[in-house]
Motif scaffolding. Structure first.
Motif, short mmCIF file in Angstrom:
data_model
loop_
_atom_site.label_atom_id
_atom_site.label_comp_id
_atom_site.label_asym_id
_atom_site.label_seq_id
_atom_site.Cartn_x
_atom_site.Cartn_y
_atom_site.Cartn_z
N SER A 128 -2.07 14.22 6.99
CA SER A 128 -0.79 13.75 7.53
C SER A 128 -0.94 13.20 8.94
CB SER A 128 0.24 14.89 7.52
OG SER A 128 -0.21 15.97 8.31
N GLU A 129 -2.04 13.53 9.62
CA GLU A 129 -2.26 13.06 10.98
C GLU A 129 -3.15 11.83 11.04
OE1 GLU A 129 -3.98 16.49 12.77
OE2 GLU A 129 -2.09 17.60 12.89
N GLU A 130 -3.64 11.39 9.90
CA GLU A 130 -4.53 10.23 9.87
C GLU A 130 -3.75 8.95 10.21
OE1 GLU A 130 -8.09 8.70 9.87
OE2 GLU A 130 -7.92 10.69 8.97
N VAL A 131 -4.35 8.11 11.04
CA VAL A 131 -3.75 6.82 11.41
C VAL A 131 -4.62 5.71 10.83
CG1 VAL A 131 -3.05 5.32 13.30
CG2 VAL A 131 -2.80 7.80 13.53
N TRP A 132 -3.97 4.76 10.17
CA TRP A 132 -4.70 3.74 9.41
C TRP A 132 -4.56 2.37 10.06
CZ3 TRP A 132 -7.48 5.87 5.51
CH2 TRP A 132 -7.09 7.13 5.07
N SER A 133 -5.57 1.54 9.88
CA SER A 133 -5.55 0.18 10.40
C SER A 133 -4.95 -0.76 9.35
CB SER A 133 -6.98 -0.28 10.73
OG SER A 133 -7.69 -0.53 9.52
N SER B 32 -5.70 11.92 -4.01
CA SER B 32 -4.67 10.97 -3.57
C SER B 32 -5.41 9.88 -2.82
CB SER B 32 -3.64 11.64 -2.66
OG SER B 32 -4.23 11.96 -1.40
N ALA B 33 -4.83 8.70 -2.77
CA ALA B 33 -5.52 7.59 -2.13
C ALA B 33 -5.86 7.88 -0.66
CB ALA B 33 -4.69 6.31 -2.26
N PRO B 34 -4.91 8.36 0.16
CA PRO B 34 -5.27 8.63 1.56
C PRO B 34 -6.37 9.67 1.72
CG PRO B 34 -2.88 8.51 1.30
CD PRO B 34 -3.46 8.55 -0.08
N ALA B 35 -6.29 10.78 0.96
CA ALA B 35 -7.30 11.82 1.10
C ALA B 35 -8.66 11.32 0.63
CB ALA B 35 -6.89 13.06 0.30
N PHE B 36 -8.68 10.57 -0.46
CA PHE B 36 -9.94 10.04 -0.98
C PHE B 36 -10.59 9.10 0.03
CE2 PHE B 36 -11.61 6.15 -3.05
CZ PHE B 36 -12.84 6.65 -3.46
N LEU B 37 -9.82 8.17 0.58
CA LEU B 37 -10.41 7.20 1.52
C LEU B 37 -10.81 7.89 2.81
CD1 LEU B 37 -11.17 4.26 1.96
CD2 LEU B 37 -8.87 3.85 2.84
N ALA C 297 0.84 -1.21 0.00
CA ALA C 297 0.00 0.00 0.00
C ALA C 297 0.87 1.25 0.00
CB ALA C 297 -0.91 -0.01 1.23
N PRO C 298 0.26 2.41 -0.32
CA PRO C 298 1.00 3.67 -0.16
C PRO C 298 1.50 3.82 1.28
CG PRO C 298 -1.06 4.03 -1.33
CD PRO C 298 -1.09 2.62 -0.85
N GLU C 299 2.61 4.48 1.45
CA GLU C 299 3.21 4.63 2.78
C GLU C 299 2.41 5.62 3.61
OE1 GLU C 299 7.55 5.65 4.79
OE2 GLU C 299 7.39 5.12 2.66
N VAL C 300 1.86 5.13 4.71
CA VAL C 300 1.05 5.96 5.61
C VAL C 300 1.38 5.59 7.05
CG1 VAL C 300 -0.87 6.28 3.99
CG2 VAL C 300 -0.85 4.27 5.50
N GLY D 72 -1.22 1.59 12.64
CA GLY D 72 -1.37 1.28 14.05
C GLY D 72 -2.76 1.48 14.60
N ARG D 73 -3.70 1.86 13.76
CA ARG D 73 -5.07 2.06 14.24
C ARG D 73 -5.70 0.70 14.58
NH1 ARG D 73 -8.70 6.32 13.05
NH2 ARG D 73 -10.86 5.81 13.56
N ALA D 74 -6.30 0.59 15.74
CA ALA D 74 -6.99 -0.64 16.14
C ALA D 74 -8.46 -0.54 15.77
CB ALA D 74 -6.85 -0.86 17.64
N GLU D 75 -9.04 -1.66 15.41
CA GLU D 75 -10.47 -1.68 15.09
C GLU D 75 -11.03 -3.07 15.35
OE1 GLU D 75 -10.58 -0.34 11.10
OE2 GLU D 75 -9.83 -2.18 10.25
#
Length: 728
Positions: free
Chosen positions: A402-407, A362-367, A250-253, A256-259
């Motif tokens: 830039s502050e978004e944390v992804w699972s 961009s993928a992160p902004a879109f999602l 995946a794109p580098e992001v 560490g987000r738990a779900e």
């Protein structure tokens, strides 16, 4: 000098002569770049020289691992690399060459024209000993002696190549044709990962005119696994193969987000691809009835109908989103020119119109924007998602991307979005995916889009399939992979790594864990029976660490396989014991003691394994018996089980588990109360600093509505049993 010593001296002389020719060639190659006329040529010659040097091996390593003698008396030395003399005569043939096939295929039943086969045991290029098989003579099966010697060697935290001990069944799989999706399945210790990596080396040799090492991708389950296997292909001379754990597709992001598990499973479903595609298409807007643009100091009006036609044409082109956006810009620029407007290049008004109709993504902004909008989710859902599922997917995003944390489950969605937006995924001529049985459909889509040819090697074991996507058939995996070539399943039926005593214990789980799976036939015994250490809860962590420390002190490479619920107490015991250890969760594999979760243990191997609390391992996953099967089969020699509960739970743990909450009632005894109190005390010690204990206890008393808990009538825990005992 006896005859064997004379033969060793003769073989060593041959090895020394071959090494001189190899080292001479390496020295010549090192000087090649200096002959270049300019920097560009020097860079080209440097790449050539490096590739050529990789093909003949490193100085100081053994020139060969085997030798064959055919019926006519002709002998052939076989090594990892080809070595020629100054007259281009072959001194050592590389193992991938057709001439070397009989070394791997010969048996007493079918010697393939051989009279004799030798396997050398070397320290560097010095021969320590050799094992010899003479075909046509009755006697014990000598073919496995080099393999057993290799299996008895200590582990180091890095996978070694198995080229000197490849078995005939493994060799057949290694050289399978490239034009297929080849599924290599096998139980613990069958060598499936090593076979897949040697298959890569084989394919690179036999298809070297078609693709390079950097056009091969190997995908594994986690960073620790990738570190474990990273030296195998370079050791075979194949440097440059791309290694990635599945999260790095995946794109580098920031991760560490738990779900919740149910949300992770929802995000892994293939229908998420349709949701993303519809959501991206919905970002394309509709023009005004007339678009009035200020260009070059004057207004140019574009009819809305014509602008809408340009948008529709860009949509119909079926291009990735960014390329469709560029096509729209070109069509709008053409409309401007048709109306006598100025050259639109660099004109802000046209750029603003394009951005309004087809906004850059961009993928992160879109999602982030999609899952942060109930309206957008509903619009993209169609009839494939329920309202409850959309509520699960919704979350408020960070104010800044830039502050978004992804699972972990977000990552394949980001990769899918990246593909839809820009089609940026690099493609490879051959793709290997290990532990594929656990990947979600969306992860498998990430793997599939990396293939340019449809040629894949898929590796795994259905009996070890756990997590949200545990599977019972390979069709559930391959249905998400390219269909360019047919699917072929190649089973490995012999278990080499796991000792018989350990596997017999672990195999008792299979009727519960995977009744449809055929267990491998184990070929070797271990040094001891598995040991079971029954302990009280308060001493569990200390005992596990003590056992691991003793194994490490004896020079063994140790893995403590620990469920998440027990991890903090084991970490605390490791710290208290001042024992040096490595954390597989951070991608580490040290030289002594390693703390590993059952999930991280997949694909790894240790001299000795300490499994902590099997009941908790089983309870932690819907296919927990499979997870325990994984944990028990990571060892090549010793297995210790440290537990309060059952060492081999063959049924689901009670709900709630006795360790977590003993149900009160007529059968609830003082001993039950002491066990529960000991458990809670252990949890308190591992979860809170000592100064906070009185406050936590007071709050606990308030929560359970006890004004004064009173003194413990007997604070001394009663042991269930202690010390090692028979498995099961």
């Amino acid at each position: 000098m006896d005859s064997r010593s004379a033969e060793l001296a003769h073989e060593q002389a041959y090895f020394d002569a071959a090494a001189k020719h190899r080292d001479r060639k390496l020295a010549t190659l090192a000087d090649v770049p200096t002959a270049a006329a300019h920097d560009v040529a020097a860079a080209h010659l440097k790449r050539y020289a490096k590739a050529a040097a990789d093909a003949i091996g490193d100085t100081g390593t053994a020139v060969a691992f085997g030798r064959t003698d055919d019926a006519s008396g002709e002998c052939l030395y076989i090594g990892r690399h080809l070595i020629n003399d100054t007259d281009s005569e072959i001194l050592v043939v590389n193992w991938q060459a057709p001439a070397a096939a009989s070394y791997f295929e010969a048996s007493h039943d079918d010697p393939h024209g051989l009279r004799r086969k030798r396997t050398f045991e070397c320290d560097g290029n010095t021969i320590r000993d050799f094992t010899e098989v003479t075909f046509g003579q009755a006697g014990p099966d000598e073919l496995d002696e080099p393999l057993l010697r290799e299996l008895a060697a200590g582990r180091t935290g890095a996978m070694r190549d198995i080229v000197a001990t490849i078995q005939a069944a493994q060799y057949d799989i290694i050289r399978a044709p490239i034009d297929r999706v080849l599924v290599i399945e096998g139980g613990p210790g069958t060598g499936k990962t090593a076979v897949a990596l040697h298959r890569v080396s084989w394919l690179l040799y036999h298809h070297r005119a078609t693709f390079r090492p950097d056009e091969v991708l190997v995908v594994g389950p986690h960073p620790t696994f990738m570190r474990y296997i990273r030296d195998v292909l370079p050791g075979l001379g194949d440097r440059g193969v791309v290694l990635r754990d599945v999260t790095r597709l995946a794109p580098e992001v920031s991760g560490g987000r738990a779900e919740p598990p149910e949300l992770a499973r929802l995000k892994g479903q293939a229908r998420m691809a349709g949701l993303l595609a519809r959501a991206l298409a919905a970002r394309i807007g509709d023009p005004e009835p007339a678009e009035r643009l200020l260009l070059g100091g004057r207004f140019v009006t574009l009819p809305g109908v014509e602008v809408a036609e340009a948008v529709a044409a860009a949509r119909a082109a079926d291009l990735p989103y960014t390329q469709g956006r560029q096509l729209l810009r070109e069509r709008l620029a053409a409309l401007v020119r048709e109306r006598g407007g100025p050259e639109p290049a660099g004109q802000d008004a046209l750029a603003n119109l394009v951005e309004r109709l087809w906004p850059q993504q961009s993928a992160p902004a879109f999602l982030r924007d999609l899952v942060g909008s109930r309206r957008r989710l509903r619009a993209a859902a169609g009839d494939e998602f329920t309202a409850t599922e959309l509520d699960q997917l919704y979350r408020r995003g960070a104010d800044r991307i830039s502050e978004e944390v992804w699972s972990p489950a977000d990552l394949p969605l980001l990769d899918e979005a990246d593909q839809l937006i820009g089609d940026t995924a690099r493609r490879y001529a051959h793709v290997v995916v290990d532990e594929a049985q656990d990947l979600s459909p969306m992860q498998l889509r990430s793997v599939a889009r990396r293939s340019s040819t449809g040629s894949l090697t898929v590796v795994g074991d259905l009996a070890q399939s756990t997590g949200p996507w545990a599977r019972d058939s390979w069709s559930e995996v391959t249905s998400h992979l390219p269909v360019t070539h047919p699917v072929a399943v190649a089973p490995l039926r012999y278990g080499y790594r796991v000792p018989r005593q350990v596997y017999e214990l672990a195999a008792r789980l299979l009727p519960v864990a995977a009744p449809h799976v055929t267990p491998p036939r184990v070929i070797r015994d271990g040094p001891t029976e598995p040991a079971v250490h029954r302990v009280e809860l308060a001493e569990r962590a200390a005992r596990a660490v003590a056992v691991a420390g003793a194994r490490a002190e004896a020079g063994q490479f140790v893995g403590i396989v620990c469920p998440e619920r027990c991890r903090r107490e084991v970490e605390a015991a490791l710290a208290a014991g001042a024992l040096a250890w490595s954390d597989a969760g951070r991608g580490e594999l040290g030289s002594a003691v390693n703390l590993v979760s059952p999930q991280e243990a997949k694909g790894l191997e240790f001299d000795a394994v300490v499994v902590v609390e099997p009941e908790q391992i089983v309870a932690a996953d819907p296919r927990g018996h499979r997870l325990l099967y994984v944990a028990l089969t990571r060892t090549t020699r010793y297995l210790d089980i440290v537990c309060v509960g059952e060492p081999l739970p063959l049924t689901a743990p009670p709900a709630p588990a006795a360790e977590e909450q003993l149900a009160a009632g007529p059968g609830y005894t003082d001993r039950d109360a002491r066990r529960l109190a000991a458990h809670l005390a252990g949890q308190l010690r591992s979860a809170a600093p000592e100064p906070a204990w009185p406050q936590v206890l007071a709050e606990l008393a308030r929560l359970v509505d006890v004004a004064d808990p009173g003194p413990d009538p007997d604070p001394t825990p009663t042991p269930i049993s202690s010390g090692p005992g028979p498995a099961g």
